[in-house]
Design a protein around this motif. Structure first.
Motif, PDB file in Angstrom:
ATOM      1  N   THR A  90       0.655  -1.225   0.120  1.00  0.00           N
ATOM      2  CA  THR A  90       0.021   0.000  -0.030  1.00  0.00           C
ATOM      3  C   THR A  90       0.900   1.126  -0.230  1.00  0.00           C
ATOM      4  OG1 THR A  90      -0.283   0.135   2.333  1.00  0.00           O
ATOM      5  CG2 THR A  90      -1.954  -1.115   1.256  1.00  0.00           C
ATOM      6  N   ARG A  91       2.198   1.133   0.389  1.00  0.00           N
ATOM      7  CA  ARG A  91       3.159   2.329   0.659  1.00  0.00           C
ATOM      8  C   ARG A  91       3.590   2.643  -0.965  1.00  0.00           C
ATOM      9  NH1 ARG A  91       3.403   6.087   4.158  1.00  0.00           N
ATOM     10  NH2 ARG A  91       5.476   6.185   3.504  1.00  0.00           N
ATOM     11  N   GLY A  92       3.331   1.924  -1.937  1.00  0.00           N
ATOM     12  CA  GLY A  92       3.905   1.975  -3.388  1.00  0.00           C
ATOM     13  C   GLY A  92       3.419   3.037  -3.985  1.00  0.00           C
ATOM     14  N   PRO A  93       1.958   2.961  -4.107  1.00  0.00           N
ATOM     15  CA  PRO A  93       1.427   4.045  -4.782  1.00  0.00           C
ATOM     16  C   PRO A  93       1.390   5.577  -4.310  1.00  0.00           C
ATOM     17  CG  PRO A  93      -0.295   2.267  -4.577  1.00  0.00           C
ATOM     18  CD  PRO A  93       1.024   1.977  -3.863  1.00  0.00           C
ATOM     19  N   VAL A  94       1.491   5.597  -2.556  1.00  0.00           N
ATOM     20  CA  VAL A  94       1.566   6.652  -1.997  1.00  0.00           C
ATOM     21  C   VAL A  94       2.917   7.453  -2.269  1.00  0.00           C
ATOM     22  CG1 VAL A  94       1.576   7.701   0.413  1.00  0.00           C
ATOM     23  CG2 VAL A  94      -0.238   5.968  -0.003  1.00  0.00           C
ATOM     24  N   THR A  95       3.978   6.604  -2.366  1.00  0.00           N
ATOM     25  CA  THR A  95       5.482   7.119  -2.218  1.00  0.00           C
ATOM     26  C   THR A  95       5.839   7.104  -3.671  1.00  0.00           C
ATOM     27  OG1 THR A  95       6.236   5.109  -1.700  1.00  0.00           O
ATOM     28  CG2 THR A  95       5.720   6.585   0.198  1.00  0.00           C
ATOM     29  N   GLY A  96       5.654   6.309  -4.236  1.00  0.00           N
ATOM     30  CA  GLY A  96       6.171   5.934  -5.681  1.00  0.00           C
ATOM     31  C   GLY A  96       7.784   5.446  -5.584  1.00  0.00           C
ATOM     32  N   VAL A  97       8.101   5.111  -4.383  1.00  0.00           N
ATOM     33  CA  VAL A  97       9.670   4.573  -4.263  1.00  0.00           C
ATOM     34  C   VAL A  97       9.565   3.362  -3.870  1.00  0.00           C
ATOM     35  CG1 VAL A  97      10.308   6.715  -3.478  1.00  0.00           C
ATOM     36  CG2 VAL A  97       9.641   5.302  -1.809  1.00  0.00           C
ATOM     37  N   LEU A  98      10.966   2.596  -3.691  1.00  0.00           N
ATOM     38  CA  LEU A  98      11.119   1.144  -3.497  1.00  0.00           C
ATOM     39  C   LEU A  98      11.177   1.124  -2.082  1.00  0.00           C
ATOM     40  CD1 LEU A  98      14.610   1.135  -5.528  1.00  0.00           C
ATOM     41  CD2 LEU A  98      12.541  -0.264  -6.297  1.00  0.00           C
ATOM     42  N   GLN A  99      10.702  -0.318  -1.776  1.00  0.00           N
ATOM     43  CA  GLN A  99      10.573  -0.727  -0.536  1.00  0.00           C
ATOM     44  C   GLN A  99      11.954  -0.186   0.466  1.00  0.00           C
ATOM     45  OE1 GLN A  99       7.549  -2.380   0.739  1.00  0.00           O
ATOM     46  NE2 GLN A  99       8.271  -1.352   2.451  1.00  0.00           N
ATOM     47  N   ALA A 228       8.046  -5.590  -1.492  1.00  0.00           N
ATOM     48  CA  ALA A 228       6.600  -5.382  -1.691  1.00  0.00           C
ATOM     49  C   ALA A 228       6.201  -4.167  -2.616  1.00  0.00           C
ATOM     50  CB  ALA A 228       5.805  -5.372  -0.527  1.00  0.00           C
ATOM     51  N   SER A 229       6.750  -3.044  -2.229  1.00  0.00           N
ATOM     52  CA  SER A 229       6.611  -1.632  -2.797  1.00  0.00           C
ATOM     53  C   SER A 229       7.022  -1.574  -4.029  1.00  0.00           C
ATOM     54  CB  SER A 229       6.816  -0.574  -1.982  1.00  0.00           C
ATOM     55  OG  SER A 229       5.878  -0.162  -0.985  1.00  0.00           O
ATOM     56  N   ASP A 230       8.215  -2.327  -4.439  1.00  0.00           N
ATOM     57  CA  ASP A 230       8.993  -2.294  -5.604  1.00  0.00           C
ATOM     58  C   ASP A 230       7.985  -2.383  -6.947  1.00  0.00           C
ATOM     59  OD1 ASP A 230      10.847  -2.182  -3.886  1.00  0.00           O
ATOM     60  OD2 ASP A 230      11.959  -4.000  -4.943  1.00  0.00           O
ATOM     61  N   TYR A 231       6.998  -3.441  -6.555  1.00  0.00           N
ATOM     62  CA  TYR A 231       5.763  -3.674  -7.545  1.00  0.00           C
ATOM     63  C   TYR A 231       4.634  -3.036  -7.640  1.00  0.00           C
ATOM     64  CZ  TYR A 231       9.629  -6.886  -8.126  1.00  0.00           C
ATOM     65  OH  TYR A 231      11.046  -7.620  -8.158  1.00  0.00           O
ATOM     66  N   SER A 232       4.559  -2.113  -6.587  1.00  0.00           N
ATOM     67  CA  SER A 232       3.515  -1.191  -6.696  1.00  0.00           C
ATOM     68  C   SER A 232       3.622   0.378  -6.707  1.00  0.00           C
ATOM     69  CB  SER A 232       2.545  -1.439  -5.297  1.00  0.00           C
ATOM     70  OG  SER A 232       3.354  -1.030  -4.142  1.00  0.00           O
ATOM     71  N   ARG A 233       4.797   0.554  -6.902  1.00  0.00           N
ATOM     72  CA  ARG A 233       5.310   2.037  -6.946  1.00  0.00           C
ATOM     73  C   ARG A 233       4.940   2.762  -8.279  1.00  0.00           C
ATOM     74  NH1 ARG A 233       9.953  -0.355  -8.815  1.00  0.00           N
ATOM     75  NH2 ARG A 233      11.486   0.823  -9.889  1.00  0.00           N
TER      76      ARG A 233
END
Length: 467
Positions: A90-99, A228-233
């Motif tokens: 969930t942090r990926g779309p918010v920040t746009g950065v890697l985990q 995780a965020s690597d693939y949602s950013r």
């Protein structure tokens, strides 16, 4: 080491088949695309694979659990860690950065270096595991020797990981339907052959085996949380967190429980010496060949995620090479280690690797959860994640303390802690003890700092000072 690029600098445009040029900078608004559903297919495809089947088989064939307790243990371990994959996504779309860029918040730039180094090790380690599984399949299918099979696996894995993010999503999406069909066929045979009682003697007692299965299953999925965020950013900032959580966590959980329980069913027939044979022996010759080919593709799909994020972790650590070169370095190291590991006891090596990674990842994940969802509630702005002045945070001391507390619980082929030796059933609890200690320690160390009550995390990355 040269400074990282400014987080405001956009990478050049890419197509699905062009080599991704983006590095550690935030993904700008005009590069965001996709829907949360893409995370379901990605994490579903990543977990519908041979390693998941093999870990599930350990529960009955090696640890000696009966089938019904194995189902419960595999389910609990998978759900616990899949929830973290969903939460971190969930942090990926918010920040746009890697985990790992996000973990600079609670750890600091320098304090985050051990986390980055360990993520490289985790990526290399899983590359070794999946490469060996692929080699087992190739040898069963073609009879080729270990060295040629190793070279085939290395070339296939690197070709996808080098291209990058878009290609990985395309591959996972394309394989999702195929793998559902394949594993449905395997399930029909595997569950039909299940024995209610395991075929081997209990490993160290029912309680110890049950807890150990929860621990190794959780550790397997927990390895994904560092990525995780690597693939949602790349998702738009407007993506709803609830949908992102359900897509990522749900894809991991559904696939992990299904394939893990299937592995436990197959494992009731005997020990896992050569993992590919436990599938091929269930199926008619032609069908067995088709299934093993599909399993080979699933193994490749899983490995490219580890190579991609392991390479990104090296960039976060400060290496100034292009992303695709980093993939080649990480993949090359994994290939070399695969040669060495391929001549040992696969089941024991897999168990040791899962527990070792869990000892670090559980406390690390606890700090991230505490920092972004409990104590500080995401107060680390995007700009601060790139500031050189933010060198250390309380995350690293919290993890180090948790590691010290975990030592008596450790139970490896090369080391057994005092608690694990005296009370084998308590050994697998080390991961959960480490999680709790790290979370409470970080919360205590940051208690003096007022928790934010006003401005929420910005929805888009803001410009930050060039490093």
């Amino acid at each position: 080491m040269r400074a990282e690029p400014s987080p405001a600098a956009p990478p050049p445009a890419e197509t699905a088949f062009s080599v991704e040029q983006a590095g550690t900078e935030p993904v700008p608004a005009d590069r965001r695309h996709g829907r949360p559903w893409s995370l379901f297919t990605l994490w579903f495809g990543a977990n519908v694979q041979f390693a998941t089947l093999s870990v599930g088989a350990l529960s009955t064939s090696v640890f000696g659990l009966d089938f019904l307790p194995a189902i419960l243990a595999v389910t609990l371990g998978t759900l616990l860690s899949s929830a973290l994959v969903g939460l971190f996504s969930t942090r990926g779309p918010v920040t746009g950065v890697l985990q790992l860029i996000q973990s600079r918040g609670p750890f600091g730039r320098l304090g985050n270096l051990p986390s980055a180094a360990f993520t490289v090790v985790n990526g290399v380690g899983w590359c070794v595991v999946d490469t060996l599984l692929g080699i087992f399949i190739l040898r069963d299918l073609t009879g080729m020797g270990f060295a040629p099979a190793l070279l085939v696996m290395a070339a296939a894995q690197l070709s996808i990981a080098v291209i990058g993010y878009r290609m990985i999503h395309y591959v996972e999406r394309g394989l999702a339907v195929l793998l559902v069909i394949v594993f449905a066929v395997v399930s029909a045979y595997g569950f039909g052959e299940v024995k209610v009682e395991a075929s081997s003697e209990p490993f160290v007692g029912t309680t110890a085996a049950f807890l150990l299965v929860i621990a190794v299953t959780a550790a397997r999925v927990l390895g994904w949380s560092a990525y995780a965020s690597d693939y949602s950013r790349y998702l738009p900032a407007s993506a709803k967190p609830g949908r992102v959580f359900l897509a990522a966590g749900g894809g991991s959980a559904v696939a992990g429980v299904w394939i893990g329980v299937l592995g436990a069913a197959i494992g009731t027939a005997g020990a896992v010496a050569d993992p590919s044979s436990m599938v091929s022996r269930l199926l008619p010759d032609v069908l067995g060949t088709v299934v093993l080919l599909s399993l080979l593709l699933s193994t490749l799909a899983s490995t490219v995620i580890d190579l991609y994020s392991g390479a990104m972790a090296a960039l976060v650590a400060g290496f100034t090479i292009p992303r695709w070169v980093s993939v080649l370095v990480v993949g090359g190291l994994g290939t070399v280690l695969s040669w060495h590991a391929g001549h040992g006891d696969f089941a024991q090596q897999l168990q040791d690797f899962l527990l070792v990674t869990g000892y670090w990842l559980a406390p690390w994940a606890a700090v991230i959860v505490t920092a972004y969802w409990w104590r500080e509630r995401g107060s680390h702005g995007i700009t601060r994640l790139y500031e050189r002045s933010h060198r250390f945070g309380w995350g690293l001391p919290s993890v180090l303390l948790a590691l010290i507390v975990e030592i008596p619980f450790m139970n490896q082929s090369i080391y057994t802690g005092s608690i694990a030796r005296a009370h084998p059933a308590a050994g697998p609890l080390g991961l959960f003890v480490g999680f709790a200690v790290a979370a409470l320690t970080y919360a205590a160390l940051t208690a003096w700092k007022p928790a934010p009550t006003a401005a929420p995390e910005p929805r888009m990355p803001v410009a930050a000072r060039a490093e």
